[in-house]
Design a protein around this motif. Structure first.
Motif, PDB file in Angstrom:
ATOM      1  N   PHE A  45       0.831  -1.206   0.000  1.00 19.77           N
ATOM      2  CA  PHE A  45       0.000   0.000   0.000  1.00 19.77           C
ATOM      3  C   PHE A  45       0.864   1.254   0.000  1.00 19.77           C
ATOM      4  CE2 PHE A  45      -2.127   3.405   2.327  1.00 19.77           C
ATOM      5  CZ  PHE A  45      -3.220   3.604   1.493  1.00 19.77           C
ATOM      6  N   ILE A  46       1.893   1.286   0.813  1.00 25.54           N
ATOM      7  CA  ILE A  46       2.795   2.440   0.879  1.00 25.54           C
ATOM      8  C   ILE A  46       3.527   2.608  -0.450  1.00 25.54           C
ATOM      9  CG2 ILE A  46       4.821   3.409   2.046  1.00 25.54           C
ATOM     10  CD1 ILE A  46       2.282   3.442   3.722  1.00 25.54           C
ATOM     11  N   PHE A  47       3.929   1.509  -1.058  1.00 26.45           N
ATOM     12  CA  PHE A  47       4.621   1.564  -2.346  1.00 26.45           C
ATOM     13  C   PHE A  47       3.719   2.161  -3.416  1.00 26.45           C
ATOM     14  CE2 PHE A  47       5.898  -0.534  -6.342  1.00 26.45           C
ATOM     15  CZ  PHE A  47       7.187  -0.039  -6.430  1.00 26.45           C
ATOM     16  N   ARG A  48       2.470   1.693  -3.478  1.00 25.52           N
ATOM     17  CA  ARG A  48       1.530   2.206  -4.485  1.00 25.52           C
ATOM     18  C   ARG A  48       1.135   3.650  -4.192  1.00 25.52           C
ATOM     19  NH1 ARG A  48      -1.282  -3.367  -3.994  1.00 25.52           N
ATOM     20  NH2 ARG A  48      -0.191  -4.512  -5.614  1.00 25.52           N
ATOM     21  N   LEU A  49       1.001   3.977  -2.924  1.00 31.78           N
ATOM     22  CA  LEU A  49       0.664   5.354  -2.554  1.00 31.78           C
ATOM     23  C   LEU A  49       1.782   6.312  -2.956  1.00 31.78           C
ATOM     24  CD1 LEU A  49      -1.342   7.250  -1.108  1.00 31.78           C
ATOM     25  CD2 LEU A  49      -0.026   6.838   0.973  1.00 31.78           C
ATOM     26  N   SER A  50       3.027   5.902  -2.767  1.00 24.85           N
ATOM     27  CA  SER A  50       4.146   6.771  -3.156  1.00 24.85           C
ATOM     28  C   SER A  50       4.200   6.958  -4.667  1.00 24.85           C
ATOM     29  CB  SER A  50       5.466   6.217  -2.624  1.00 24.85           C
ATOM     30  OG  SER A  50       5.745   4.966  -3.191  1.00 24.85           O
ATOM     31  N   ILE A  51       3.894   5.918  -5.433  1.00 27.36           N
ATOM     32  CA  ILE A  51       3.842   6.048  -6.892  1.00 27.36           C
ATOM     33  C   ILE A  51       2.727   7.010  -7.291  1.00 27.36           C
ATOM     34  CG2 ILE A  51       3.313   4.822  -9.037  1.00 27.36           C
ATOM     35  CD1 ILE A  51       4.825   2.440  -7.881  1.00 27.36           C
ATOM     36  N   PHE A  52       1.574   6.902  -6.632  1.00 26.32           N
ATOM     37  CA  PHE A  52       0.456   7.802  -6.933  1.00 26.32           C
ATOM     38  C   PHE A  52       0.812   9.251  -6.636  1.00 26.32           C
ATOM     39  CE2 PHE A  52      -3.378  10.033  -5.479  1.00 26.32           C
ATOM     40  CZ  PHE A  52      -4.103  10.010  -6.652  1.00 26.32           C
ATOM     41  N   VAL A  53       1.437   9.503  -5.485  1.00 28.29           N
ATOM     42  CA  VAL A  53       1.817  10.869  -5.111  1.00 28.29           C
ATOM     43  C   VAL A  53       2.837  11.426  -6.106  1.00 28.29           C
ATOM     44  CG1 VAL A  53       2.986  12.243  -3.338  1.00 28.29           C
ATOM     45  CG2 VAL A  53       1.233  10.591  -2.685  1.00 28.29           C
ATOM     46  N   LEU A  54       3.805  10.630  -6.502  1.00 25.98           N
ATOM     47  CA  LEU A  54       4.776  11.082  -7.501  1.00 25.98           C
ATOM     48  C   LEU A  54       4.102  11.382  -8.834  1.00 25.98           C
ATOM     49  CD1 LEU A  54       7.801   8.727  -6.769  1.00 25.98           C
ATOM     50  CD2 LEU A  54       7.700  11.197  -6.427  1.00 25.98           C
ATOM     51  N   ALA A  55       3.141  10.543  -9.234  1.00 26.41           N
ATOM     52  CA  ALA A  55       2.424  10.774 -10.490  1.00 26.41           C
ATOM     53  C   ALA A  55       1.623  12.070 -10.439  1.00 26.41           C
ATOM     54  CB  ALA A  55       1.507   9.593 -10.791  1.00 26.41           C
TER      55      ALA A  55
END
Length: 105
Positions: A11-21
């Motif tokens: 979840f943290i990994f996907r959330l960080s990708i979303f925030v970067l996007a």
């Protein structure tokens, strides 16, 4: 020397990708010159049409035995937002193209 790998929560990994996007998308869109906004809107409409296909697939999960109500609900919400985005994109594109038409004398 022994290497110890640490596991990152998915979840943290996907959330960080979303925030970067979100940050990259913000800076890309706001740095576009006004002459390129119409092609950018066309590309946005094409991306939204792909989202509509994914939302229809998520909304149709009830036909599969492993489908859940959450997937159907989020699929329906994604479908509504993507359709609003496509419709609004076409309206903005039409207005911008009208700005470039020669005015009748």
């Amino acid at each position: 020397m022994e290497h110890v790998a640490q596991v990152v929560d998915p979840f943290i990994f996907r959330l960080s990708i979303f925030v970067l996007a979100v940050f990259v998308g913000y800076f890309v869109v706001w740095s576009v010159t006004p002459a390129l906004h119409t092609p950018l809107m066309s590309v946005t409409n094409a991306i939204s049409s792909v989202i509509v296909v994914g939302a229809l697939l998520a909304g149709g999960v009830a036909n599969v035995s492993s489908g859940s109500g959450w997937a159907r609900g989020f699929g329906f919400i994604a479908l509504i937002f993507a359709c609003i985005n496509i419709f609004g994109g076409f309206l903005v594109t039409q207005r911008m193209l009208a700005m470039y038409k020669k005015k009748a004398k």
